[in-house]
Write an enzyme that holds these catalytic residues in place. Sequence first.
Site, mmCIF file in Angstrom:
data_model
loop_
_atom_site.group_PDB
_atom_site.id
_atom_site.type_symbol
_atom_site.label_atom_id
_atom_site.label_comp_id
_atom_site.label_asym_id
_atom_site.label_seq_id
_atom_site.Cartn_x
_atom_site.Cartn_y
_atom_site.Cartn_z
ATOM 1 C CG HIS A 1 18.072 43.225 73.123
ATOM 2 N ND1 HIS A 1 17.804 43.399 74.638
ATOM 3 C CD2 HIS A 1 18.789 42.189 73.388
ATOM 4 C CE1 HIS A 1 18.401 42.526 75.162
ATOM 5 N NE2 HIS A 1 19.236 41.791 74.519
ATOM 6 C CD GLU B 1 22.312 40.277 73.686
ATOM 7 O OE1 GLU B 1 22.398 41.303 74.497
ATOM 8 O OE2 GLU B 1 21.543 39.356 73.934
ATOM 9 C CG HIS C 1 17.456 36.895 72.902
ATOM 10 N ND1 HIS C 1 17.441 38.166 72.095
ATOM 11 C CD2 HIS C 1 18.381 37.259 74.114
ATOM 12 C CE1 HIS C 1 17.606 39.020 73.137
ATOM 13 N NE2 HIS C 1 18.091 38.911 74.034
ATOM 14 N NE ARG D 1 12.851 40.696 82.837
ATOM 15 C CZ ARG D 1 12.755 41.810 83.714
ATOM 16 N NH1 ARG D 1 11.683 42.349 83.745
ATOM 17 N NH2 ARG D 1 13.891 41.923 84.320
#
Length: 301
Positions: free
Chosen positions: A90, A106, A164, A184
């Site tokens: 992200h 997050e 991640h 991605r």
Amino acid sequence: MERVWGGRALEDVYGRALPSEMPFGEAWELVDREEQQSVVDCGPWDGMTLHQLWNEHRAGIFGEGYESHGRFPILLKILDSRDDLSIQVHPSAAYAEVAGGEPKTEMWYIADSSPGAKLYVGLKSGVSRGDFEAGVRSGTVESLVHAIQPCRGESIFIASGRLHAIGAGFLIHEIQQNSDTTYRVYDWNRSGLDGRPRELHIEQSLSSIDFDDFEPTMDAAEGKTLASCEWFRTEKDAVSAGGQVAAPDPDRFVLVSIVEGALVSKAGRRFHKGMTLLLPRGASPLQAMEDSEILFITLPC
């Protein structure tokens, strides 16, 4: 949300009525986005969206000091990964502004995991950007990413820029910034639900990845606190049967995510595991009907 990597745990574990036989990977538990809204389902604000509450009753329901946020800034999800998620990243606030996305930080709380299930977080020690770019070209990115086998009840903070992926076999409660931007970089060479390879975002990923993030471990809680940053604070507590569940600060709201157990309101309404509640400021405490495991999520001022 249907996802190629999802399953049926939302139905089997949490008793959700899923609308089709497709794999479901995400439940957006509490959300204020233009394309998706949580809606109040009882009481004086029945039928109002979270966005309406936030903009029309902010001080009364949520508390003072949150004037700078146009939308409710936290998004809560439950993730059911029966297959590996894409290896992704992200963006930071700085890169998101350049690329036209949204920054996203997050955390993950492991509600359940299958034996041997892995999280992929950060890079293996010594992997350089050049090594990673070569892995992208050869389709071998997975050999460069650090893997962890966490236990139920553990958590990890995923700052923007941290590479991640959630592996197969997890049920995860995710607390995040209100964002839906994901880049991605690798998707295990598989096809999506439509039979076509899912879109990759190689340039954006390479511009976002923290290439100094080597072999992180699962986080150690500080008392009850699992994670604390400028966008959210998450605490965990074990509440014995008959105990009370209330906001840490009575002058501010709290989000309550029930990992295990069941709660009942003063009016007699029951809430079971897998449910997420928004307790307004000054709300009466809930009572645990059985031994319960609770996540408390608050928004720093």
